[in-house]
Design an enzyme around this catalytic site. Structure first.
Site, PDB file in Angstrom:
ATOM      1  N   ASN A 151      48.104  17.788  -8.447  1.00  0.00           N
ATOM      2  CA  ASN A 151      47.467  19.060  -8.079  1.00  0.00           C
ATOM      3  C   ASN A 151      47.667  19.445  -6.616  1.00  0.00           C
ATOM      4  OD1 ASN A 151      45.827  16.870  -7.391  1.00  0.00           O
ATOM      5  ND2 ASN A 151      43.925  17.956  -7.789  1.00  0.00           N
ATOM      6  N   GLU A 248      41.083   7.245  -5.328  1.00  0.00           N
ATOM      7  CA  GLU A 248      40.295   8.472  -5.448  1.00  0.00           C
ATOM      8  C   GLU A 248      40.560   8.996  -6.846  1.00  0.00           C
ATOM      9  OE1 GLU A 248      39.821  12.199  -6.094  1.00  0.00           O
ATOM     10  OE2 GLU A 248      41.240  12.493  -4.440  1.00  0.00           O
ATOM     11  N   CYS A 282      39.702  17.494  -8.513  1.00  0.00           N
ATOM     12  CA  CYS A 282      38.856  16.403  -8.996  1.00  0.00           C
ATOM     13  C   CYS A 282      37.412  16.530  -8.535  1.00  0.00           C
ATOM     14  CB  CYS A 282      39.440  15.064  -8.555  1.00  0.00           C
ATOM     15  SG  CYS A 282      39.848  15.004  -6.809  1.00  0.00           S
ATOM     16  N   GLU A 460      39.402   7.904   2.288  1.00  0.00           N
ATOM     17  CA  GLU A 460      40.516   8.504   3.002  1.00  0.00           C
ATOM     18  C   GLU A 460      39.949   9.403   4.093  1.00  0.00           C
ATOM     19  OE1 GLU A 460      44.216   8.813   0.088  1.00  0.00           O
ATOM     20  OE2 GLU A 460      42.603  10.137  -0.581  1.00  0.00           O
TER      21      GLU A 460
END
Length: 487
Positions: A151, A248, A282, A460
């Site tokens: 994405n 993630e 997400c 992150e």
């Protein structure tokens, strides 16, 4: 660029896969082939890891300031090519061109710039023990593997490679097979910025390529962005060689709107949390909990604005919603829409494929809102990864927090209220790695990002990322000699 051939990037060179195999990269707006992509196998992964290991040993000897200059130069070069990268990202992902310059190119450049800026400031600790002292060193892990999602391919490539490189590691990156083009193009930026050969390698492929990376003895750490099922497989594979892992993963995030919220702002957030990037994010707040006293007005404003959204060619500056990533994914999203209708949820708008005129060849679906939802519906429980919003109501703060937390995921959450005490109280109780108050889906590079529960491990971005790309070495220094019991 239709049908052009894109090779692997290993040790600073474009090269074919040893097998000679390729696969097609498809434009989701038209169904046409954008490029033929070299398919990396285990031997290609090994070539990339060997090159990375050789380069990393010398790179680790560079000062943080020297490494930082390369990354800041890369950020500058990326910004200079914003139009090129944004267009390529829109073609590959189907996301509108009004999004990609900022959300992809500038976001990637900010990441490179940020980690380039802090590279010189990575330091250890000191402790005085009176007769001795100790200090700690932050040392690189070695060769790191990045596995990206489809994405936000450019942003993810930067989010993984920038902290890895800033801390003295090398990166072998596998973009998602559906969107490999900008991660490959980023290799040109790193090369032109002066990054030594072998430190950023790109190996394109499917699950087998990812498994080869996860299993490789020469890789010290795997960073994955993807769905939960993939995360479990990566974690199991990494356990064989005790690799460090950050992940993630997916989400089914709650957006809680209290009665005192600014209603127009809350509607804007709900739309951003469901329809931006066609809902293929997400963190999206797809479970929208609205205080029952304002539900009717909320839905009225939400429906009116949603029906005005323009679907179309992602390269059209007026387009607000582009195609989903593939026809296969479109069919999955449509099946969830049907499940919502069958479950008794009230369809407020959308709910169908968009296939009129120029949209017929693409993977387009209408932005969709369901109201009257309950917590046990499939559309409320499962991650859809498409423009499908479920609206639920509540009357009690403690109850809505309990319901918001009743999910296997814990990536993100949102709270809309003018009550400052309530905002902090609810943010503290929500089980999520990121909570937004009176906004949604804002991810500044300075802020740590990641999930809890089934949404991942590690973080992150921000200084927190340094923790996951380095290892701490303790050095003890004796000042007065060894007190030996055997003298």
């Amino acid at each position: 660029m239709q049908g052009e051939y894109r090779q692997l990037f290993i040790d600073g060179q474009w090269c074919d896969a040893e097998s000679g195999e390729t696969f097609d990269d498809i434009n989701p707006a038209t169904g046409e082939t954008l490029a033929r992509i070299a398919l990396a196998g285990a031997s290609d992964v090994d070539r990339a890891v060997q090159a990375a290991a050789r380069a990393q040993r010398e790179w680790a000897r560079w000062t943080g300031a020297e490494r930082g200059r390369v990354l800041r130069r890369a950020a500058q070069l990326l910004r200079e090519r914003v139009d090129e990268f944004a267009r390529l990202e829109s073609l590959d992902t189907g996301r509108p061109i009004q999004e990609t310059p900022e959300a992809d190119v500038e976001s990637g450049a900010e990441c490179l710039e940020y980690f380039g800026g802090i590279a010189a400031g990575i330091e250890g600790e000191y402790g005085d023990l009176s007769r001795a002292f100790y200090y700690t060193r932050r040392e690189p892990l070695g060769v790191c593997a990045g596995i990206g999602a489809w994405n936000y391919p450019l942003q993810i490539a930067c989010w993984k490679s920038a902290p890895a490189l800033a801390t003295g590691n090398a990166m072998v990156f596998k973009p998602a097979e559906l969107t490999p083009l900008t991660a490959l193009k980023l290799a040109e930026v790193f090369r032109d910025a002066g990054l030594p050969d072998g430190l950023y390698n790109v190996v394109q492929g499917f699950a087998d390529t990812g498994r080869a990376m996860t299993a490789h003895q020469g890789i010290a750490k795997v960073s994955l962005t993807g769905e939960a099922g993939t995360g479990k497989k990566v974690m199991a594979g990494a356990a064989e060689t005790l690799k460090q892992v950050t992940m993630e993963l997916g989400g089914k995030s709650p957006l809680v709107i209290f009665a005192d919220a600014d209603l127009d702002e809350a509607v804007s957030a709900a739309m951003m949390a469901n329809f931006y990037s066609q809902g293929e994010i997400c963190t999206n707040g797809t479970r929208v909990f609205v205080d029952a006293s304002i539900e009717e007005e909320f839905l009225k404003r939400l429906k009116a604005r949603t029906r005005k959204l323009k679907l179309g060619d992602p390269l059209d500056p007026e387009t607000q919603v582009g195609p989903l990533i593939s026809k296969e994914h479109m069919e999955l999203v449509l099946s969830y829409m049907e499940a919502g209708k069958e479950s008794g949820a009230r369809l407020v708008c959308g709910g169908e494929r968009a296939s009129d005129g120029d949209l017929a060849e693409g993977a387009y679906v209408q932005p969709t809102i369901f109201a009257g939802c309950d917590d046990d519906m499939k559309i409320v429980r499962e991650e859809i990864f498409g423009p499908v919003m479920s609206v639920l109501t509540f009357t009690d703060e403690a109850d809505v927090v309990r319901r918001a937390n009743d999910t296997e995921y814990g990536l993100a959450a949102g709270v809309f209220t003018r009550d400052l005490a309530r905002a902090h109280r609810v943010a503290g109780e929500l089980q999520a790695g990121v909570v937004w108050v009176n906004n949604y889906n804002v991810t500044p590079i300075e802020m740590p990002f990641g999930g809890v529960k089934g949404s991942g491990l590690g973080r992150e971005n921000g200084h927190a990322a340094i923790e996951f790309y380095t290892q701490r070495k303790s050095v003890y220094v004796e000042l007065q000699g060894v007190d030996c019991a055997y003298d």
